[in-house]
Design a protein around this motif. Structure first.
Motif, mmCIF file in Angstrom:
data_model
loop_
_atom_site.group_PDB
_atom_site.id
_atom_site.type_symbol
_atom_site.label_atom_id
_atom_site.label_comp_id
_atom_site.label_asym_id
_atom_site.label_seq_id
_atom_site.Cartn_x
_atom_site.Cartn_y
_atom_site.Cartn_z
ATOM 1 N N CYS A 1 3.328 1.413 -32.651
ATOM 2 C CA CYS A 1 3.281 2.421 -33.776
ATOM 3 C C CYS A 1 3.824 2.031 -34.925
ATOM 4 C CB CYS A 1 3.374 3.480 -33.107
ATOM 5 S SG CYS A 1 2.948 4.687 -34.085
ATOM 6 N N LEU B 1 13.284 3.910 -31.209
ATOM 7 C CA LEU B 1 12.174 4.824 -32.342
ATOM 8 C C LEU B 1 12.793 4.738 -33.564
ATOM 9 C CD1 LEU B 1 10.288 8.018 -31.376
ATOM 10 C CD2 LEU B 1 12.136 7.981 -33.222
ATOM 11 N N TYR C 1 8.237 1.969 -32.147
ATOM 12 C CA TYR C 1 8.015 3.094 -32.586
ATOM 13 C C TYR C 1 8.851 2.861 -34.607
ATOM 14 C CZ TYR C 1 6.345 7.565 -34.822
ATOM 15 O OH TYR C 1 5.992 8.461 -35.949
#
Length: 529
Positions: free
Chosen positions: A380, A331, A356
């Motif tokens: 994402c 992330l 992410y």
């Protein structure tokens, strides 16, 4: 297969109890597996982990790699039919995951047992028996707290007042994890430095109060693995963070003099074990931002990295070459740091696990988007682009699965038009087997109507705003922010009609949400005349 569920909210000891049960019963079973699930699990990985744990000789990761979800479920079903198994599935968060697990393990006549832990009561209700875990009594909470404070000889307990201990117990509410791992208080006394075996410290907002600063004695907690102080901006002492070299998780919102913040940032690079880093209110000058990026380059075990800033200032970053080692990074969210181009280290070789990504870039090029498209785990993507003009991106390589795991895409600023193999992504000429974003579920983007009109390309709004070939079997939701500033009423309505058409002809007919902004600056029909 008989099923037992252990249910309760986070930190009550569900996993600890499940491990104790597993350790006690496993000698009675032919095969055993203990598999954690967590939020947003990869169900294929979960099934694979169960099979490998049950029989690591037969099942290996390479052998299971090519199997789909149904094939893995079939293998599990066949295995538990013939073996007496003890299986613990830890931390199930949703009914969908539980239904798939139950379906894969339902057939067994050999006396197998399945134990699940969950904080969702609807999940627990599906079990044959459900055990609701209870908070510790005051006496047991007190014993646990004293055991954490005591060094084995009772030396440290005398240093803390009874009032302080009682306040800790009251705030922990009988939750074992809070008592074992955190010193939760409205203020941190200097005595906190005596808790040398403390592994987790949460300092911040608690019952409508918060601490104002960390005492320098926190630097004595060299066994600290987790430090959370991000509810409110907190003053940090000089030179304390570099001493906490055991930290694996750090979440903090800092304030203080620039010299102290600079020292804090420079010492971050000493935290070699850090896995999770979230910092807000940190980048107040370009020199601090530069030092921060330099320190981040030394965090080779980092998995989650979030850098936020509540000020309105944005800091331009020419290159982030120091972040060259990020193989474990999953992330990345960098707020208020604007890169002149996509950082070179964001690619499938150096960041293979990135799932992410939220990043701000001045200019995005064809090669940048192709690099992002090939990130194997990206699910994402949030791109903040400078400007409002149309950016046409060509993805020319054939046979490549572009954005193969992407589920959420949000693009702010410039509008991106994907041109796959030389054909616009909204064109009917695109081959039906094109593989761009095959799993996309949610798409968000901005439409600056006046800017698109001023492009004077030989394209109508229907071609510029088409998304028919994105997520052709998965797209559920499209959200478009229509910027009306300087545009005519006619052009705004034409753009909105093009969006509605794109949603109508998309194979999945996604829900379309449009929102007008700066409509007060739209040129009315009267003004046009």
């Amino acid at each position: 297969m008989k099923i037992l569920s252990i249910v309760g909210f986070g930190g009550q000891g569900k996993t600890t109890l499940a491990k104790a049960v597993y350790g006690h019963l496993k000698p009675r079973f032919e095969c055993q597996a203990f598999v954690p699930v967590g939020q947003n699990p990869d169900i294929k990985k979960v099934f694979g982990d169960i099979l490998i744990a049950l029989d690591e000789q037969t099942y290996t990761r390479p052998k299971l790699l090519g199997l789909d979800e149904n094939q893995l479920m079939g293998k599990l079903n066949e295995f538990v039919k013939e073996k007496r198994c003890l299986i613990v599935i830890d931390d199930i968060w949703d009914k969908k995951t539980w239904k798939l697990v139950r379906c894969a393990l339902q057939e067994s006549n050999c006396g197998s047992r399945l134990v699940i832990t969950t904080r969702i009561y609807e999940v627990a209700a599906y079990a044959d028996e459900a055990y609701k875990i209870q908070p510790l009594s005051h006496d047991n909470s007190e014993k646990l707290l004293y055991a954490r404070i005591d060094d084995g000889e009772g030396k440290y307990f005398d240093s803390l007042s009874a009032e302080t201990c009682e306040r800790i117990l009251k705030k922990c509410g009988g939750v074992p994890l809070a008592i074992k791992g955190a010193f939760l208080a409205e203020e941190l006394p200097e005595e906190v430095g005596l808790l040398t075996q403390l592994v987790c410290l949460r300092a911040g907002h608690w019952d409508y109060s918060w601490i104002d600063e960390l005492p320098e004695e926190v630097g004595l907690l060299t066994q600290l693995v987790c430090l959370r102080a991000d509810d409110y901006a907190i003053r940090v002492p000089a030179g304390f963070i570099g001493k906490l070299t055991s930290l694996q998780e750090l979440r903090i919102s800092c304030r203080g003099k620039d010299a102290i913040i600079m020292q804090f940032v420079e010492e971050l690079g000493l935290l070699k074990e850090l896995r999770v880093l979230k910092i807000t209110r940190i980048c107040r000058s370009e020199s601090i931002e530069s030092a921060l990026l330099e320190s981040l380059g030394h965090l080779h075990n980092i998995q989650e990295l979030q850098i936020g800033n509540y000020s309105l200032s944005k800091y331009r970053v020419s290159e982030a070459g120091s972040l060259s080692y990020c193989r474990h990074l999953r992330l990345l969210h960098l707020d208020r740091l604007v890169f002149s181009a996509l950082p070179a280290w964001i690619n499938s070789s150096l960041a293979p696990n990135l799932s992410y990504l939220d990043v701000q870039v001045v200019v995005v090029k064809d090669q940048d988007m192709e690099t992002l498209a090939k990130l194997p785990e990206l699910s994402c993507l949030i791109l903040h682009l400078t400007g409002t003009k149309l950016v046409s991106v060509k993805l020319l390589a054939e046979g490549v699965g572009y954005f193969r795991k992407l589920r959420f895409l949000k693009i702010l600023g410039s509008l991106i038009r994907f041109d796959v193999r030389g054909s616009e992504c909204n064109s009917s000429r695109v081959p039906s087997n094109n593989t761009i974003m095959p799993g996309l579920e949610s798409l968000e983007f901005g439409v600056h109507v006046r800017s698109l009109k001023d492009e004077k390309l030989q394209l109508g709004f229907d071609k510029m705003l088409g998304f028919q070939n994105l997520g052709t079997s998965s797209l559920q939701r499209v959200k478009a922010e229509v910027n009306c500033g300087g545009a005519s009423t006619w052009d705004v309505e034409e753009a909105e009609a093009a969006l509605e058409h794109a949603a109508a002809v998309h194979p999945k007919h996604p829900t379309l949400l449009t929102n007008r902004v700066e409509s007060q600056y739209m040129i009315s029909r009267y003004q046009e005349v």
